[in-house]
Design a protein around this motif. Sequence first.
Motif, mmCIF file in Angstrom:
data_model
loop_
_atom_site.group_PDB
_atom_site.id
_atom_site.type_symbol
_atom_site.label_atom_id
_atom_site.label_comp_id
_atom_site.label_asym_id
_atom_site.label_seq_id
_atom_site.Cartn_x
_atom_site.Cartn_y
_atom_site.Cartn_z
ATOM 1 N N GLU A 1 0.820 -1.210 0.000
ATOM 2 C CA GLU A 1 0.000 0.000 0.000
ATOM 3 C C GLU A 1 0.859 1.266 0.000
ATOM 4 O OE1 GLU A 1 -0.692 -2.574 2.409
ATOM 5 O OE2 GLU A 1 -2.008 -3.375 0.872
ATOM 6 N N GLY A 2 2.185 1.118 -0.089
ATOM 7 C CA GLY A 2 3.066 2.283 -0.126
ATOM 8 C C GLY A 2 3.416 2.833 1.251
ATOM 9 N N GLU A 3 3.113 2.099 2.303
ATOM 10 C CA GLU A 3 3.375 2.550 3.664
ATOM 11 C C GLU A 3 4.844 2.308 4.020
ATOM 12 O OE1 GLU A 3 1.961 1.294 8.136
ATOM 13 O OE2 GLU A 3 1.182 0.225 6.409
ATOM 14 N N ARG A 4 5.495 3.330 4.582
ATOM 15 C CA ARG A 4 6.886 3.174 5.016
ATOM 16 C C ARG A 4 6.967 2.225 6.207
ATOM 17 N NH1 ARG A 4 11.096 6.254 3.738
ATOM 18 N NH2 ARG A 4 11.918 6.258 5.847
ATOM 19 N N ARG A 5 7.991 1.381 6.234
ATOM 20 C CA ARG A 5 8.212 0.449 7.342
ATOM 21 C C ARG A 5 9.259 0.971 8.317
ATOM 22 N NH1 ARG A 5 6.088 -4.422 7.357
ATOM 23 N NH2 ARG A 5 6.128 -3.819 9.519
ATOM 24 N N PHE A 6 10.148 1.857 7.855
ATOM 25 C CA PHE A 6 11.207 2.418 8.688
ATOM 26 C C PHE A 6 11.284 3.920 8.471
ATOM 27 C CE2 PHE A 6 13.159 -1.419 10.188
ATOM 28 C CZ PHE A 6 12.870 -2.363 9.232
ATOM 29 N N SER A 7 11.646 4.639 9.517
ATOM 30 C CA SER A 7 11.966 6.060 9.364
ATOM 31 C C SER A 7 13.390 6.246 9.870
ATOM 32 C CB SER A 7 10.985 6.943 10.144
ATOM 33 O OG SER A 7 11.122 6.724 11.533
ATOM 34 N N GLY A 8 14.051 7.258 9.360
ATOM 35 C CA GLY A 8 15.428 7.507 9.763
ATOM 36 C C GLY A 8 16.394 7.136 8.662
ATOM 37 N N SER A 9 17.522 6.617 9.054
ATOM 38 C CA SER A 9 18.601 6.306 8.117
ATOM 39 C C SER A 9 18.246 5.130 7.212
ATOM 40 C CB SER A 9 19.875 5.974 8.887
ATOM 41 O OG SER A 9 20.301 7.096 9.621
ATOM 42 N N PRO A 10 18.807 5.122 5.984
ATOM 43 C CA PRO A 10 18.575 3.995 5.074
ATOM 44 C C PRO A 10 19.197 2.708 5.624
ATOM 45 C CG PRO A 10 19.928 5.706 4.020
ATOM 46 C CD PRO A 10 19.635 6.158 5.402
ATOM 47 N N LEU A 11 18.617 1.568 5.241
ATOM 48 C CA LEU A 11 19.074 0.278 5.746
ATOM 49 C C LEU A 11 19.934 -0.501 4.763
ATOM 50 C CD1 LEU A 11 16.511 0.976 7.554
ATOM 51 C CD2 LEU A 11 16.283 -1.479 7.799
ATOM 52 N N ALA A 12 19.763 -0.278 3.475
ATOM 53 C CA ALA A 12 20.419 -1.093 2.452
ATOM 54 C C ALA A 12 21.931 -1.142 2.636
ATOM 55 C CB ALA A 12 20.083 -0.561 1.062
#
Length: 175
Positions: A105-116
Motif C-alpha cells: 500500500e506504499g506505507e513506510r516500514r522504517f523512518s530515519g537512516s537507510p538500511l540497504a
Amino acid sequence: MTTHDPHLLTLRGLAAPLLESPNPLVRLNELTLSAQGAAVCGHILIDLLEEHDLAIGDYDLVIAPEGDAALAAAMIHAAGGRGLDLDAALFLPAQGPASAINNAEGERRFSGSPLAGRKAVLLANSALADGEEILAAATECGAQIVGCASLLPDEAARAFAASAGIAYCSPALGD
C-alpha cells in the motif's frame, strides 16, 4: 555481580523502581527520557555490545521499534561522544503485509537512516513481539542484523536472538 562501572551503577539505581513494576519494559521511557538516564543508557548498550565482540564498525546502524526512539538517540549521542558514527532507523508498526521499505500500500516500514547494505543491531525493549517482523523487514531492505541488545533483561529478547542466530546482550542489573 560486583561492579565498579559508574554507568552501570547509575543505571542500577535508576532502573530499580522499573524492575519492581509488573511490566518494566512498558515503563522504560521513564528512564530513557530522563537527563541522567539518557546520559548512561547509550554508553551501557555500546559497552555491552563491545563485550560481545560487536564494536561500532562491526555495525553502523541501530534499528529500534518506534517506541524506543529515545534509547536509539541515546546510543547515537554516546557514540558521537566517543568520536564514532552511528545512525538509527525506527521500525514503524505494520498496518498491512511487510515488504522492503514500503508495503504493497506504499506505507513506510522504517523512518530515519537507510538500511540497504548496512550491518545493524536491533534494540529489543518495547516491542519484542515484533522481533521476527522487524528482522524480516530489515532483511528485505538489505540490512544484516548482527546483534540484539536490551537495556532491561528480557527472556523473550534472549529467545528471539537465539532463534535468529544473533548475539544477545543486556546488563546485569542485580547486585
